[in-house]
Scaffold this motif. Structure first.
Motif, PDB file in Angstrom:
ATOM      1  N   LEU A 159       0.808  -1.221   0.000  1.00 34.79           N
ATOM      2  CA  LEU A 159       0.000   0.000   0.000  1.00 34.79           C
ATOM      3  C   LEU A 159       0.838   1.266   0.000  1.00 34.79           C
ATOM      4  CD1 LEU A 159      -2.775  -0.972   2.587  1.00 34.79           C
ATOM      5  CD2 LEU A 159      -2.866  -1.113   0.096  1.00 34.79           C
ATOM      6  N   GLY A 160       2.151   1.143   0.191  1.00 33.23           N
ATOM      7  CA  GLY A 160       3.005   2.321   0.317  1.00 33.23           C
ATOM      8  C   GLY A 160       2.925   3.246  -0.876  1.00 33.23           C
ATOM      9  N   GLU A 161       2.980   2.707  -2.091  1.00 32.51           N
ATOM     10  CA  GLU A 161       2.955   3.554  -3.286  1.00 32.51           C
ATOM     11  C   GLU A 161       1.633   4.290  -3.420  1.00 32.51           C
ATOM     12  OE1 GLU A 161       3.866   5.825  -6.232  1.00 32.51           O
ATOM     13  OE2 GLU A 161       5.327   4.633  -5.112  1.00 32.51           O
ATOM     14  N   MET A 162       0.523   3.665  -3.018  1.00 30.24           N
ATOM     15  CA  MET A 162      -0.763   4.347  -3.068  1.00 30.24           C
ATOM     16  C   MET A 162      -0.761   5.561  -2.146  1.00 30.24           C
ATOM     17  SD  MET A 162      -3.852   4.865  -1.264  1.00 30.24           S
ATOM     18  CE  MET A 162      -4.145   3.489  -0.173  1.00 30.24           C
ATOM     19  N   PHE A 163      -0.259   5.392  -0.919  1.00 30.90           N
ATOM     20  CA  PHE A 163      -0.226   6.522   0.010  1.00 30.90           C
ATOM     21  C   PHE A 163       0.718   7.622  -0.490  1.00 30.90           C
ATOM     22  CE2 PHE A 163      -1.680   3.273   3.174  1.00 30.90           C
ATOM     23  CZ  PHE A 163      -2.886   3.875   3.462  1.00 30.90           C
ATOM     24  N   ARG A 164       1.867   7.227  -1.049  1.00 32.86           N
ATOM     25  CA  ARG A 164       2.787   8.239  -1.592  1.00 32.86           C
ATOM     26  C   ARG A 164       2.142   9.002  -2.747  1.00 32.86           C
ATOM     27  NH1 ARG A 164       6.627   4.501   0.225  1.00 32.86           N
ATOM     28  NH2 ARG A 164       6.302   3.094  -1.542  1.00 32.86           N
ATOM     29  N   SER A 165       1.440   8.284  -3.611  1.00 26.37           N
ATOM     30  CA  SER A 165       0.798   8.917  -4.754  1.00 26.37           C
ATOM     31  C   SER A 165      -0.295   9.883  -4.315  1.00 26.37           C
ATOM     32  CB  SER A 165       0.213   7.822  -5.664  1.00 26.37           C
ATOM     33  OG  SER A 165      -0.545   8.387  -6.696  1.00 26.37           O
ATOM     34  N   VAL A 166      -1.122   9.451  -3.363  1.00 29.89           N
ATOM     35  CA  VAL A 166      -2.220  10.304  -2.897  1.00 29.89           C
ATOM     36  C   VAL A 166      -1.685  11.567  -2.229  1.00 29.89           C
ATOM     37  CG1 VAL A 166      -4.034  10.449  -1.134  1.00 29.89           C
ATOM     38  CG2 VAL A 166      -3.971   8.508  -2.706  1.00 29.89           C
ATOM     39  N   THR A 167      -0.671  11.431  -1.386  1.00 32.60           N
ATOM     40  CA  THR A 167      -0.149  12.617  -0.693  1.00 32.60           C
ATOM     41  C   THR A 167       0.588  13.543  -1.649  1.00 32.60           C
ATOM     42  OG1 THR A 167       1.816  11.369  -0.010  1.00 32.60           O
ATOM     43  CG2 THR A 167       0.019  11.501   1.557  1.00 32.60           C
ATOM     44  N   ARG A 168       1.018  13.019  -2.775  1.00 33.70           N
ATOM     45  CA  ARG A 168       1.693  13.854  -3.774  1.00 33.70           C
ATOM     46  C   ARG A 168       0.692  14.560  -4.687  1.00 33.70           C
ATOM     47  NH1 ARG A 168       4.372   9.987  -6.207  1.00 33.70           N
ATOM     48  NH2 ARG A 168       2.745   9.701  -7.777  1.00 33.70           N
ATOM     49  N   ASP A 169      -0.385  13.854  -5.089  1.00 33.25           N
ATOM     50  CA  ASP A 169      -1.260  14.355  -6.151  1.00 33.25           C
ATOM     51  C   ASP A 169      -2.548  15.017  -5.671  1.00 33.25           C
ATOM     52  OD1 ASP A 169       0.613  13.291  -7.884  1.00 33.25           O
ATOM     53  OD2 ASP A 169      -0.486  11.412  -8.175  1.00 33.25           O
TER      54      ASP A 169
END
Length: 199
Positions: A30-40
């Motif tokens: 799930l790490g990439e999903m959280f990184r993507s959401v907090t970035r975009d």
């Protein structure tokens, strides 16, 4: 899960919102999903997803001023009310973006219970599957060894016995791949999304 109030109950001033939580089991997929959401998702300030023992979504300004502990230390920043209000608007967007994510495929989890044989490229072990979905052909990555990927090449379940009732189902497992011998006892392995092709 915890989050600080967006408004200080004593002063009435806006505070910087943050979200923090801890998984009962690791969920590295799930790490990439959280990184993507907090970035975009945010529109006003920059945000950071941090993974330590706990996980946090926090404004980058706070994360950069953190001294390396388990969470942001200066959460109030009440002297900069414009920043606090902008961050409050963003946290709503972040929460909405997380809620809108499609459910990720359930990752299979294998816990190495006992080592039977190990070489540089092969590990034979007794393992416990947390999900019961592990199948031959799946590719796994040890949580503590992110550079190693191994393919599950054989899986033989042991019949339940009274002495194993307190644990999950046990199986004899063979894992093959460069660095397989570095996987140790009590290592948690998680299947990689998109690699569940069976042989």
């Amino acid at each position: 899960m915890k989050s600080n109030s967006e408004t200080n109950t004593i002063t009435g001033l806006a505070e910087v919102p943050t979200i923090g939580w801890r998984f009962s089991e690791p969920h590295p997929e799930l790490g990439e999903m959280f990184r993507s959401v907090t970035r975009d998702a945010p529109q006003n300030v920059d945000w950071t997803f941090k993974e330590l023992r706990n996980s946090f979504i926090v404004p980058s300004r706070i994360a950069e001023s953190d001294t390396g502990g388990e969470g942001p230390h200066d959460l109030s920043v009440t002297s900069d009310q414009d920043f606090c209000v902008a961050a409050s608007e963003d946290i709503e967007l972040i929460i909405d973006a997380i809620a809108a994510q499609p459910a990720p495929p359930t990752a299979a989890r294998i816990f190495v219970f006992q080592i039977a044989k190990a070489s540089a490229d092969e590990l034979v072990c007794v393992a416990e599957s947390f999900t019961g979905e592990a199948q031959v052909g799946m590719v796994f990555r040890p949580v503590g060894l992110p550079d190693i990927e191994v393919r599950l090449t054989s899986l033989s379940w042991y019949p339940p016995r009274p002495e194993t009732q307190r644990r999950g189902p046990l199986a004899k497992v063979t894992l093959v791949g460069k660095g397989a011998g570095m996987i140790g006892r009590k290592e948690l392995l998680v299947s990689l999304p998109g690699t569940n092709t069976y042989e």
